[in-house]
Motif scaffolding. Structure first.
Motif, PDB file in Angstrom:
ATOM      1  N   LEU A 129       0.850  -1.189   0.000  1.00 49.68           N
ATOM      2  CA  LEU A 129       0.000   0.000   0.000  1.00 49.68           C
ATOM      3  C   LEU A 129       0.888   1.244   0.000  1.00 49.68           C
ATOM      4  O   LEU A 129       1.929   1.264   0.667  1.00 49.68           O
ATOM      5  N   ILE A 130       0.468   2.265  -0.731  1.00 50.16           N
ATOM      6  CA  ILE A 130       1.183   3.535  -0.729  1.00 50.16           C
ATOM      7  C   ILE A 130       0.227   4.632  -0.268  1.00 50.16           C
ATOM      8  O   ILE A 130      -0.875   4.778  -0.818  1.00 50.16           O
ATOM      9  N   ILE A 131       0.641   5.376   0.757  1.00 46.18           N
ATOM     10  CA  ILE A 131      -0.101   6.557   1.186  1.00 46.18           C
ATOM     11  C   ILE A 131       0.523   7.746   0.457  1.00 46.18           C
ATOM     12  O   ILE A 131       1.703   8.043   0.631  1.00 46.18           O
ATOM     13  N   VAL A 132      -0.276   8.386  -0.377  1.00 48.58           N
ATOM     14  CA  VAL A 132       0.248   9.398  -1.293  1.00 48.58           C
ATOM     15  C   VAL A 132       0.478  10.726  -0.568  1.00 48.58           C
ATOM     16  O   VAL A 132      -0.362  11.185   0.207  1.00 48.58           O
ATOM     17  N   GLY A 133       1.629  11.334  -0.826  1.00 44.04           N
ATOM     18  CA  GLY A 133       1.937  12.652  -0.282  1.00 44.04           C
ATOM     19  C   GLY A 133       1.597  13.731  -1.304  1.00 44.04           C
ATOM     20  O   GLY A 133       0.661  13.593  -2.088  1.00 44.04           O
ATOM     21  N   GLU A 134       2.366  14.811  -1.305  1.00 38.34           N
ATOM     22  CA  GLU A 134       2.166  15.857  -2.311  1.00 38.34           C
ATOM     23  C   GLU A 134       2.689  15.358  -3.652  1.00 38.34           C
ATOM     24  O   GLU A 134       3.731  14.709  -3.711  1.00 38.34           O
ATOM     25  N   MET A 135       1.949  15.671  -4.720  1.00 37.03           N
ATOM     26  CA  MET A 135       2.306  15.126  -6.030  1.00 37.03           C
ATOM     27  C   MET A 135       2.784  16.190  -7.009  1.00 37.03           C
ATOM     28  O   MET A 135       2.263  17.307  -7.049  1.00 37.03           O
ATOM     29  N   HIS A 136       3.764  15.811  -7.814  1.00 33.09           N
ATOM     30  CA  HIS A 136       4.195  16.583  -8.974  1.00 33.09           C
ATOM     31  C   HIS A 136       3.107  16.420 -10.046  1.00 33.09           C
ATOM     32  O   HIS A 136       2.430  15.389 -10.089  1.00 33.09           O
ATOM     33  N   PRO A 137       2.917  17.411 -10.925  1.00 33.25           N
ATOM     34  CA  PRO A 137       1.890  17.287 -11.977  1.00 33.25           C
ATOM     35  C   PRO A 137       2.001  16.016 -12.812  1.00 33.25           C
ATOM     36  O   PRO A 137       0.982  15.426 -13.195  1.00 33.25           O
ATOM     37  N   VAL A 138       3.221  15.566 -13.091  1.00 31.93           N
ATOM     38  CA  VAL A 138       3.388  14.334 -13.871  1.00 31.93           C
ATOM     39  C   VAL A 138       2.888  13.129 -13.069  1.00 31.93           C
ATOM     40  O   VAL A 138       2.274  12.210 -13.618  1.00 31.93           O
ATOM     41  N   GLU A 139       3.142  13.130 -11.756  1.00 37.63           N
ATOM     42  CA  GLU A 139       2.625  12.058 -10.907  1.00 37.63           C
ATOM     43  C   GLU A 139       1.096  12.053 -10.939  1.00 37.63           C
ATOM     44  O   GLU A 139       0.472  10.987 -11.008  1.00 37.63           O
ATOM     45  N   GLU A 140       0.495  13.234 -10.876  1.00 41.66           N
ATOM     46  CA  GLU A 140      -0.966  13.330 -10.908  1.00 41.66           C
ATOM     47  C   GLU A 140      -1.528  12.739 -12.195  1.00 41.66           C
ATOM     48  O   GLU A 140      -2.543  12.034 -12.176  1.00 41.66           O
ATOM     49  N   GLU A 141      -0.856  13.007 -13.314  1.00 40.70           N
ATOM     50  CA  GLU A 141      -1.296  12.442 -14.598  1.00 40.70           C
ATOM     51  C   GLU A 141      -1.219  10.917 -14.582  1.00 40.70           C
ATOM     52  O   GLU A 141      -2.137  10.232 -15.051  1.00 40.70           O
ATOM     53  N   MET A 142      -0.121  10.396 -14.054  1.00 35.18           N
ATOM     54  CA  MET A 142       0.058   8.942 -14.008  1.00 35.18           C
ATOM     55  C   MET A 142      -0.972   8.275 -13.102  1.00 35.18           C
ATOM     56  O   MET A 142      -1.531   7.223 -13.444  1.00 35.18           O
ATOM     57  N   ILE A 143      -1.245   8.878 -11.963  1.00 36.78           N
ATOM     58  CA  ILE A 143      -2.179   8.295 -11.005  1.00 36.78           C
ATOM     59  C   ILE A 143      -3.585   8.185 -11.596  1.00 36.78           C
ATOM     60  O   ILE A 143      -4.333   7.266 -11.276  1.00 36.78           O
ATOM     61  N   GLU A 144      -3.921   9.108 -12.475  1.00 37.21           N
ATOM     62  CA  GLU A 144      -5.256   9.090 -13.087  1.00 37.21           C
ATOM     63  C   GLU A 144      -5.527   7.783 -13.831  1.00 37.21           C
ATOM     64  O   GLU A 144      -6.659   7.319 -13.897  1.00 37.21           O
ATOM     65  N   PHE A 145      -4.469   7.167 -14.386  1.00 36.29           N
ATOM     66  CA  PHE A 145      -4.652   5.902 -15.097  1.00 36.29           C
ATOM     67  C   PHE A 145      -5.085   4.775 -14.162  1.00 36.29           C
ATOM     68  O   PHE A 145      -5.679   3.784 -14.603  1.00 36.29           O
ATOM     69  N   HIS A 146      -4.776   4.922 -12.876  1.00 33.74           N
ATOM     70  CA  HIS A 146      -5.091   3.864 -11.911  1.00 33.74           C
ATOM     71  C   HIS A 146      -6.258   4.227 -10.999  1.00 33.74           C
ATOM     72  O   HIS A 146      -6.647   3.419 -10.142  1.00 33.74           O
ATOM     73  N   MET A 147      -6.828   5.420 -11.185  1.00 36.35           N
ATOM     74  CA  MET A 147      -7.842   5.897 -10.257  1.00 36.35           C
ATOM     75  C   MET A 147      -9.109   5.034 -10.315  1.00 36.35           C
ATOM     76  O   MET A 147      -9.573   4.687 -11.407  1.00 36.35           O
ATOM     77  N   ILE A 148      -9.628   4.728  -9.133  1.00 35.61           N
ATOM     78  CA  ILE A 148     -10.839   3.917  -9.037  1.00 35.61           C
ATOM     79  C   ILE A 148     -11.991   4.670  -9.694  1.00 35.61           C
ATOM     80  O   ILE A 148     -12.127   5.885  -9.557  1.00 35.61           O
ATOM     81  N   LYS A 149     -12.789   3.922 -10.453  1.00 37.94           N
ATOM     82  CA  LYS A 149     -13.926   4.553 -11.137  1.00 37.94           C
ATOM     83  C   LYS A 149     -15.105   4.643 -10.181  1.00 37.94           C
ATOM     84  O   LYS A 149     -15.432   3.689  -9.502  1.00 37.94           O
ATOM     85  N   SER A 150     -15.745   5.796 -10.144  1.00 33.61           N
ATOM     86  CA  SER A 150     -16.885   6.017  -9.229  1.00 33.61           C
ATOM     87  C   SER A 150     -18.081   5.164  -9.664  1.00 33.61           C
ATOM     88  O   SER A 150     -18.293   4.938 -10.842  1.00 33.61           O
TER      89      SER A 150
END
Length: 274
Positions: A253-274
């Motif tokens: 498990l990873i608890i996410v800290g502050e993100m760089h914009p590129v990290e935010e873009e990458m995380i979107e690919f794995h984001m749980i769908k509502s």
């Protein structure tokens, strides 16, 4: 010589060419089986796959053997080439550092052959490796033992805006408390902590501590079977990840800290769908 060989994270094919050459030269081969496991597990058919690939009979080394009877293996390594196989990278667990110290104190030559581990492969989730803080381990809670020493480490990482990698408990061939009291060991069934259990325990600790290190809405990433063909990566708030089926072990498990914009873009690919 004692060869300590990293196996990587997936299956028997993840060993490096250098590692495979070393294993095939050895008179005796041990495989450590308590700090981590390959995705194929340790059932007889899985071991058979390893032995066919490596061309050697493999002795499974549990915690007792490595921590209490390692001198036998080291004595063998003083007279012949012996391989000690480690899932991930050899120095991913402190026990293996201790093994090197003991070997050198006995005058046994040691050669380490590295491989991928959770500590670097976790970069696949999209968070940059140099933006992680201190890694923590989360043990299974028991009725009378609910350790939470990891809480301050998460809190410190969060204050610094850093991500926290949480390594989840693995219990293989662990004696029951009752059997230890009786002097005759009986072992618990193997247990592997899931992302869901880890989050549940983390939220319990936060409720007790009340330090606002994280909460049900904190962004996390659950990872299962890292490095395997069927690895699973899901990002979302803790409360939503609680309901995700991550499938078979191993999980982290990873608890996410502050993100760089590129990290935010990458995380979107794995984001749980509502």
């Amino acid at each position: 010589m004692l060869y300590i060989v990293g196996l990587g994270l997936g299956d028997e094919r993840d060993i490096t060419v250098r590692g495979l050459d070393a294993v095939r030269r050895c008179a005796k081969v041990y495989m450590e089986a308590y700090t981590s496991l390959l995705s194929l597990g340790l059932d007889p058919s899985a071991l058979s796959n390893l032995e066919k690939m490596y061309g050697k009979e493999i002795t499974v080394a549990d915690r007792e053997m490595v921590e209490e009877r390692a001198d036998q293996m080291l004595r063998e390594a003083a007279d012949a080439d012996v391989a000690f196989l480690v899932v991930g990278d050899p120095f991913g667990a402190t026990t293996h550092t201790d093994l090197v110290v003991r070997a050198k104190n006995m005058g046994v030559e040691v050669k380490v052959i590295h491989n991928a581990s959770v500590m670097n492969a976790v970069g696949v989730c999209g968070l940059q490796l140099y933006r992680y803080g201190e890694t923590i381990s989360i043990p299974f809670f028991k009725e009378t033992w609910r350790p939470d020493s990891f809480y301050e480490k998460i809190q410190n990482n969060r204050r610094l805006g850093l991500h926290t990698l949480c390594l989840l408990d693995i219990r293989v061939k662990e004696p029951t408390l009752e059997s230890l009291c009786r002097g005759k060991k009986v072992y618990e069934p193997p247990r592997f902590m899931s992302v869901n259990t880890a989050i549940s325990q983390l939220l319990e600790v936060e409720e007790l501590r009340g330090g606002s290190a994280y909460g049900a809405d904190s962004l996390c990433i659950g990872v299962a079977r890292l490095g395997s063909d069927d690895q699973k990566i899901v990002a979302g708030p803790m409360k939503k990840l609680l309901d995700v089926d991550f499938g078979p072990p191993l999980h982290c498990l990873i608890i996410v800290g502050e993100m760089h914009p590129v990290e935010e873009e990458m995380i979107e690919f794995h984001m749980i769908k509502s």
